[in-house]
Design a protein around this motif. Structure first.
Motif, PDB file in Angstrom:
ATOM      1  N   ILE A 210       5.481  10.260   9.207  1.00 56.05           N
ATOM      2  CA  ILE A 210       4.421  10.152   8.204  1.00 56.05           C
ATOM      3  C   ILE A 210       3.439   9.036   8.527  1.00 56.05           C
ATOM      4  CG2 ILE A 210       5.674   8.592   6.652  1.00 56.05           C
ATOM      5  CD1 ILE A 210       4.646  10.311   4.316  1.00 56.05           C
ATOM      6  N   TRP A 211       3.890   8.025   9.244  1.00 55.26           N
ATOM      7  CA  TRP A 211       3.045   6.883   9.605  1.00 55.26           C
ATOM      8  C   TRP A 211       1.893   7.280  10.532  1.00 55.26           C
ATOM      9  CZ3 TRP A 211       3.258   6.277  14.880  1.00 55.26           C
ATOM     10  CH2 TRP A 211       4.357   6.882  15.518  1.00 55.26           C
ATOM     11  N   GLU A 212       1.988   8.440  11.151  1.00 55.54           N
ATOM     12  CA  GLU A 212       0.907   8.907  12.009  1.00 55.54           C
ATOM     13  C   GLU A 212      -0.276   9.431  11.199  1.00 55.54           C
ATOM     14  OE1 GLU A 212       2.469  10.845  15.886  1.00 55.54           O
ATOM     15  OE2 GLU A 212       3.913  11.427  14.331  1.00 55.54           O
ATOM     16  N   VAL A 213      -0.039   9.831   9.951  1.00 57.19           N
ATOM     17  CA  VAL A 213      -1.083  10.395   9.094  1.00 57.19           C
ATOM     18  C   VAL A 213      -1.519   9.393   8.032  1.00 57.19           C
ATOM     19  CG1 VAL A 213      -1.678  12.311   7.557  1.00 57.19           C
ATOM     20  CG2 VAL A 213      -0.108  12.689   9.462  1.00 57.19           C
ATOM     21  N   CYS A 214      -0.561   8.684   7.466  1.00 58.84           N
ATOM     22  CA  CYS A 214      -0.834   7.717   6.391  1.00 58.84           C
ATOM     23  C   CYS A 214      -0.639   6.305   6.926  1.00 58.84           C
ATOM     24  CB  CYS A 214       0.094   7.963   5.208  1.00 58.84           C
ATOM     25  SG  CYS A 214      -0.080   9.594   4.457  1.00 58.84           S
ATOM     26  N   LYS A 215      -1.687   5.512   6.878  1.00 61.02           N
ATOM     27  CA  LYS A 215      -1.610   4.160   7.430  1.00 61.02           C
ATOM     28  C   LYS A 215      -1.385   3.092   6.360  1.00 61.02           C
ATOM     29  CE  LYS A 215      -1.951   5.035  11.802  1.00 61.02           C
ATOM     30  NZ  LYS A 215      -0.788   4.759  12.707  1.00 61.02           N
TER      31      LYS A 215
ATOM     32  N   ALA B 238      12.543  -0.417  11.456  1.00 59.14           N
ATOM     33  CA  ALA B 238      11.474   0.533  11.141  1.00 59.14           C
ATOM     34  C   ALA B 238      10.224  -0.194  10.656  1.00 59.14           C
ATOM     35  CB  ALA B 238      11.948   1.532  10.098  1.00 59.14           C
ATOM     36  N   VAL B 239      10.394  -1.199   9.792  1.00 57.60           N
ATOM     37  CA  VAL B 239       9.255  -1.963   9.285  1.00 57.60           C
ATOM     38  C   VAL B 239       8.524  -2.646  10.441  1.00 57.60           C
ATOM     39  CG1 VAL B 239       8.603  -3.959   7.892  1.00 57.60           C
ATOM     40  CG2 VAL B 239      10.164  -2.259   6.963  1.00 57.60           C
ATOM     41  N   LYS B 240       9.271  -3.190  11.367  1.00 58.78           N
ATOM     42  CA  LYS B 240       8.678  -3.816  12.559  1.00 58.78           C
ATOM     43  C   LYS B 240       7.881  -2.775  13.356  1.00 58.78           C
ATOM     44  CE  LYS B 240      10.029  -6.508  16.668  1.00 58.78           C
ATOM     45  NZ  LYS B 240       9.618  -5.571  17.723  1.00 58.78           N
ATOM     46  N   PHE B 241       8.444  -1.591  13.495  1.00 54.86           N
ATOM     47  CA  PHE B 241       7.780  -0.508  14.214  1.00 54.86           C
ATOM     48  C   PHE B 241       6.468  -0.126  13.524  1.00 54.86           C
ATOM     49  CE2 PHE B 241       6.936   4.048  14.511  1.00 54.86           C
ATOM     50  CZ  PHE B 241       6.919   4.267  15.878  1.00 54.86           C
ATOM     51  N   PHE B 242       6.494  -0.029  12.189  1.00 52.36           N
ATOM     52  CA  PHE B 242       5.293   0.339  11.444  1.00 52.36           C
ATOM     53  C   PHE B 242       4.175  -0.680  11.671  1.00 52.36           C
ATOM     54  CE2 PHE B 242       8.233   2.543   8.179  1.00 52.36           C
ATOM     55  CZ  PHE B 242       8.194   3.720   8.908  1.00 52.36           C
ATOM     56  N   LYS B 243       4.519  -1.953  11.601  1.00 46.67           N
ATOM     57  CA  LYS B 243       3.511  -3.003  11.799  1.00 46.67           C
ATOM     58  C   LYS B 243       2.893  -2.901  13.189  1.00 46.67           C
ATOM     59  CE  LYS B 243       5.460  -6.376   8.559  1.00 46.67           C
ATOM     60  NZ  LYS B 243       6.128  -7.704   8.420  1.00 46.67           N
ATOM     61  N   GLU B 244       3.725  -2.611  14.164  1.00 46.84           N
ATOM     62  CA  GLU B 244       3.232  -2.482  15.536  1.00 46.84           C
ATOM     63  C   GLU B 244       2.329  -1.272  15.714  1.00 46.84           C
ATOM     64  OE1 GLU B 244       7.167  -4.518  17.684  1.00 46.84           O
ATOM     65  OE2 GLU B 244       6.902  -2.333  17.667  1.00 46.84           O
TER      66      GLU B 244
END
Length: 350
Positions: A224-229, A285-291
Motif C-alpha cells: 500500500i505504501w507504493e500508492v499512499c504516501k 517496517a516503519v524504518k522501511f516506510f521512512k526510507e
C-alpha cells in the motif's frame, strides 16, 4: 539346551506381565489447523511459530498440519467448520464472526478503548476470558477458545493526502472495516467495505482515496505504501487486536491428560513471544516506510476525541440491542474505570 529354554520362557513370561502397548512407540496426534491469511504473511508466520512450539513442548506427540486461509474452507466459515469437526483448530480473530455474533468484535478490539495491555488485563483478570468462552457456548458452538498473541495498535489510515482534522476526512472515500466503519458512516463519512485483497486495485483505480488495513509489518506486504504516501495515526479504530485459537471441544477433550497442560503452556508461552516478534517486524517496517518516502501524520487531539466520543455512543447504542453485547461492553467499561486510573498513575511520560 534345557537351561536356555527355561531362560527364554522366563523372559516371555516377564514381558507378558506388562500391559499391552508398554513398549510401543507413543502415538502421534495430528491436527489440521487453518489460518486466516495467505502463507508467507505475518500472521501465518505466527501460526507456524505456534505450531513449532506445540510440537516441541509435547515432545512431538501433538503435531499441527498448517493450512493458509481458504485451503480447507473459506476463512469466514472457519467457526462453523471447526465446531463441526471438519478440522481440529482455527487460527483467526473473533471479529470475523460478527455476522453470527454481534458482540464478537469486542474480543478483538474496542474502538477508542483498550490498548494492548488493557485488553490482556481484562481478559486475564477482569472476567474477559470467561465471557469469551461463554460467548461461543451461548451461541451453540462446540469450540474451546484460547487467546493467542495480542497485536498492537494499527495505523488508522493509509491515504493519498494528509488527514489531520475532521474536515480533512469529508469526501474522502475510505476503506474501514466494522465496527469503526459503521461508526464513521453513521456520521456522514464515505466508507466503502472491501476485503483486503481488493484494497490495492481500488486504490489504484481511484475507487478508494484511503484505506485502513493493519499493523505496519502486515501492511508492508500489501504494498500500500507504493500508492499512499501518508500513514495516519493513532489507530483509534483498533487500539489493539488479538488472535484466537478455536479448538473443537471433542478434539481437545480426547487429548491425553499430559498433552492438555502442555498445549496450554505452549499457547501461553507464544502469546508473549509472538507479540514481541510482531513488534520487532513492525519496527523494521516503519524504518522501511521512512526510507521509501512515507510520511506519518498525527491526527489532531480534537479529531481523536471526536472519534472516541462517536465510538462510545455507538457501543452504548449496540448494547441496547443485544443482551450479550451489553454484558461484555458493561464488563469492559467497569474494568476500565478501575484499571485506567491505576495504569495512568504508573506510567512515565517520554
Amino acid at each position: 539346551m534345557k537351561g536356555k529354554f527355561v531362560t527364554v520362557l522366563l523372559m516371555f513370561i516377564f514381558l507378558l506381565s506388562f500391559p499391552p502397548g508398554t513398549f510401543a512407540k507413543s502415538e502421534v496426534i495430528k491436527w489440521k489447523v487453518q489460518g486466516f491469511v495467505p502463507a508467507g504473511m505475518l500472521f501465518h508466520d505466527t501460526l507456524v511459530r505456534l505450531a513449532d512450539e506445540v510440537k516441541r513442548v509435547t515432545n512431538g506427540k501433538l503435531v499441527w498440519e498448517i493450512f493458509p486461509a481458504g485451503a480447507l474452507v473459506p476463512p469466514f466459515e472457519g467457526l462453523n467448520a471447526v465446531s463441526h469437526g471438519v478440522y481440529q483448530a482455527n487460527y483467526g480473530y473473533s471479529a470475523m464472526w460478527v455476522g453470527k455474533i454481534p458482540a464478537s468484535p469486542l474480543f478483538t478490539s474496542i474502538p477508542g478503548g483498550f490498548n494492548v495491555v488493557d485488553m490482556q488485563m481484562w481478559l486475564e483478570e477482569g472476567g474477559g476470558k470467561e465471557l469469551y468462552q461463554e460467548m461461543y457456548d451461548r451461541y451453540g458452538f462446540n469450540v474451546k477458545v484460547f487467546s493467542t498473541a495480542p497485536i498492537t495498535m494499527e495505523d488508522f489510515m493509509w491515504a493519498k493526502k494528509p488527514l489531520r482534522k475532521l474536515e480533512d476526512f469529508k469526501g474522502v472515500k475510505m476503506r474501514m472495516m466494522p465496527l469503526m466503519g459503521d461508526i464513521l458512516a453513521s456520521h456522514g463519512l464515505s466508507v466503502i467495505f472491501v476485503p483486503g485483497g481488493e484494497i490495492m486495485p481500488n486504490l489504484q483505480r481511484g475507487v478508494l482515496d484511503a484505506a485502513e488495513y493493519s499493523v505496519p509489518a502486515f501492511t508492508k506486504d500489501l504494498g500500500i505504501w507504493e500508492v499512499c504516501k501518508y500513514v495516519i495515526t493513532p489507530g483509534v479504530h483498533q487500539p489493539t487486536s488479538g488472535v484466537e485459537l478455536l479448538v473443537n471441544k471433542d478434539a481437545y477433550n480426547s487429548l491425553p491428560d499430559d498433552i492438555k497442560p502442555a498445549l496450554d503452556a505452549a499457547i501461553g508461552s507464544m502469546r508473549l513471544k509472538n507479540w514481541l516478534y510482531m513488534e520487532k517486524q513492525n519496527l523494521e517496517a516503519v524504518k522501511f516506510f521512512k526510507e521509501n518516502g512515507v510520511q506519518q501524520v498525527q491526527m489532531d487531539p480534537e479529531t481523536i476525541a471526536t472519534f472516541i466520543e462517536w465510538s462510545n455512543e455507538y457501543l452504548d447504542k449496540q448494547a441496547g440491542k443485544d443482551e450479550f453485547f451489553k454484558k461484555v461492553w458493561g464488563s469492559q467499561k467497569t474494568f476500565g474505570k478501575l484499571w485506567y486510573p491505576y495504569d495512568a498513575s504508573h506510567r512515565l511520560t517520554h
